[in-house]
Design an enzyme around this catalytic site. Structure first.
Site, PDB file in Angstrom:
ATOM      1  N   GLY A   1      -1.587  -9.009  -1.791  1.00  0.00           N
ATOM      2  CA  GLY A   1      -3.043  -9.614  -1.375  1.00  0.00           C
ATOM      3  C   GLY A   1      -3.704 -10.588  -2.558  1.00  0.00           C
TER       4      GLY A   1
ATOM      5  CE  LYS B   1      -3.995  -1.364   2.924  1.00  0.00           C
ATOM      6  NZ  LYS B   1      -4.429  -1.020   4.074  1.00  0.00           N
TER       7      LYS B   1
ATOM      8  CG  ASP C   1      -9.855  -0.788   6.439  1.00  0.00           C
ATOM      9  OD1 ASP C   1      -9.049  -1.484   6.600  1.00  0.00           O
ATOM     10  OD2 ASP C   1     -11.229  -1.205   6.974  1.00  0.00           O
TER      11      ASP C   1
ATOM     12  CE  LYS D   1      -3.660  -2.793  -6.932  1.00  0.00           C
ATOM     13  NZ  LYS D   1      -3.000  -3.596  -5.888  1.00  0.00           N
TER      14      LYS D   1
HETATM   15  P1  ITT Z   1      -2.704  -1.745   7.162  1.00  0.00           P
HETATM   16  O1  ITT Z   1      -3.798  -2.127   8.225  1.00  0.00           O
HETATM   17  O2  ITT Z   1      -1.269  -1.428   7.776  1.00  0.00           O
HETATM   18  O3  ITT Z   1      -2.807  -0.533   6.290  1.00  0.00           O
HETATM   19  P2  ITT Z   1      -3.326  -4.150   6.139  1.00  0.00           P
HETATM   20  O4  ITT Z   1      -2.677  -4.956   5.173  1.00  0.00           O
HETATM   21  O5  ITT Z   1      -3.795  -4.794   7.318  1.00  0.00           O
HETATM   22  O6  ITT Z   1      -2.619  -2.821   6.479  1.00  0.00           O
HETATM   23  P3  ITT Z   1      -6.117  -3.587   5.433  1.00  0.00           P
HETATM   24  O7  ITT Z   1      -6.536  -3.697   7.024  1.00  0.00           O
HETATM   25  O8  ITT Z   1      -6.626  -2.495   4.909  1.00  0.00           O
HETATM   26  O9  ITT Z   1      -4.536  -3.269   5.441  1.00  0.00           O
HETATM   27  O10 ITT Z   1      -6.467  -4.937   4.720  1.00  0.00           O
HETATM   28  C1  ITT Z   1      -6.494  -4.788   3.291  1.00  0.00           C
HETATM   29  C2  ITT Z   1      -6.281  -6.155   2.921  1.00  0.00           C
HETATM   30  O11 ITT Z   1      -7.408  -6.401   1.678  1.00  0.00           O
HETATM   31  C3  ITT Z   1      -4.765  -6.481   2.354  1.00  0.00           C
HETATM   32  O12 ITT Z   1      -4.072  -7.000   3.180  1.00  0.00           O
HETATM   33  C4  ITT Z   1      -5.272  -7.488   1.095  1.00  0.00           C
HETATM   34  O13 ITT Z   1      -5.466  -8.742   1.669  1.00  0.00           O
HETATM   35  C5  ITT Z   1      -6.761  -7.056   0.757  1.00  0.00           C
HETATM   36  N1  ITT Z   1      -6.460  -5.747  -0.359  1.00  0.00           N
HETATM   37  C6  ITT Z   1      -6.585  -4.418   0.010  1.00  0.00           C
HETATM   38  N2  ITT Z   1      -6.110  -3.623  -1.217  1.00  0.00           N
HETATM   39  C7  ITT Z   1      -5.735  -4.615  -2.289  1.00  0.00           C
HETATM   40  C8  ITT Z   1      -5.294  -4.610  -3.308  1.00  0.00           C
HETATM   41  O14 ITT Z   1      -4.915  -3.446  -3.794  1.00  0.00           O
HETATM   42  N3  ITT Z   1      -4.779  -5.695  -3.864  1.00  0.00           N
HETATM   43  C9  ITT Z   1      -4.924  -7.026  -3.376  1.00  0.00           C
HETATM   44  N4  ITT Z   1      -5.566  -7.144  -2.016  1.00  0.00           N
HETATM   45  C10 ITT Z   1      -5.873  -5.768  -1.658  1.00  0.00           C
END
Ligand code: ITT
Length: 216
Positions: A161, A14, A70, A183
């Protein structure tokens, strides 16, 4: 001196996407630049609630303007899951555990649950809610979504992800097969960032940007 903004995520995928797209003359700092910052629990019922809670919480803790995101995957055939639990769908992350292993485990769980589901019923979307907050208040909230289908196996190694199982019909490829630029041009996060960017580009940073919510 450059204006400093905290990007409040621990997810390197991210951070890379946000920094590349928010290509502005701002000094970006991440959570890892601060020692002893407690973690803010993402226990909200919606992506927007969690983004708001993180942005405000970290802005108050650091005294810096903060951007929090999020995001996650919403699969219709799973009643909207994994949703706000996307990052921990297959179980909590243990300390020091590699994110890519967890991503792989999460993907396997989604594929298993959808094993008997035909292509026509594999509709899904990525959702991203972004929040910019000062230590005093929420300044801007934006949202983006990307519609697609869950593939029946992992294809492509780009992104992070759930990207390798998220098929975009208009491109006939999974997000895991797209370059970073491809993307960013279509993604949920790209859309949300493009809505936020004008507020940061105004001199002095964000001053003229009213508090607003911008739907997907
Ligand atoms: P932070 O809370 O530290 O930001 P995190 O990975 O835990 O990091 P989130 O709680 O927002 O973030 O969870 C998002 C999840 O959703 C991420 O771990 C991926 O599994 C999925 N995800 C979100 N955006 C994505 C993307 O662009 N491509 C693929 N998967 C994504």
């Amino acid at each position: 001196m450059k204006f400093k903004i905290l990007i409040a995520t621990a997810n390197p995928g991210k951070i890379a996407e946000l920094r590349a797209m928010l290509d502005l003359d701002i000094e970006w700092v991440g959570l890892s630049d601060f020692a002893n910052l407690g973690e803010i629990e993402e226990d909200g019922a919606t992506f927007a609630e969690n983004a708001r809670k993180k942005a405000l919480g970290y802005a108050k803790a650091t005294g810096l303007w903060t951007i929090a995101d999020d995001s996650g995957l919403v699969v219709d055939a799973l009643g909207g899951k994994p949703g706000v639990k996307s990052s921990r769908f297959s179980g909590d992350k243990l300390k020091g555990q590699d994110q890519s292993l967890i991503d792989h485990r999460n993907i396997q769980k989604v594929l298993k649950l959808l094993k008997a589901v035909p292509k026509s019923a594999r509709k899904a979307r990525f959702v991203c809610c972004l929040c910019l907050a000062s230590p005093e208040k929420v300044l801007v909230e934006t949202q983006g979504t990307l519609e697609g289908l869950i593939a029946d196996k992992e294809i492509g190694q780009n992104g992070f992800g759930y990207d390798p199982i998220f098929f975009v019909p208009s491109l006939n490829r999974t997000v895991g097969q797209l370059t970073a630029d491809e993307k960013n041009a279509i993604s949920h996060r790209g859309q949300a960032i493009r809505k936020l960017k004008p507020c940061l580009a105004l001199p002095p940073v964000g001053r003229a940007c009213p508090r607003h919510r911008s739907g997907g």
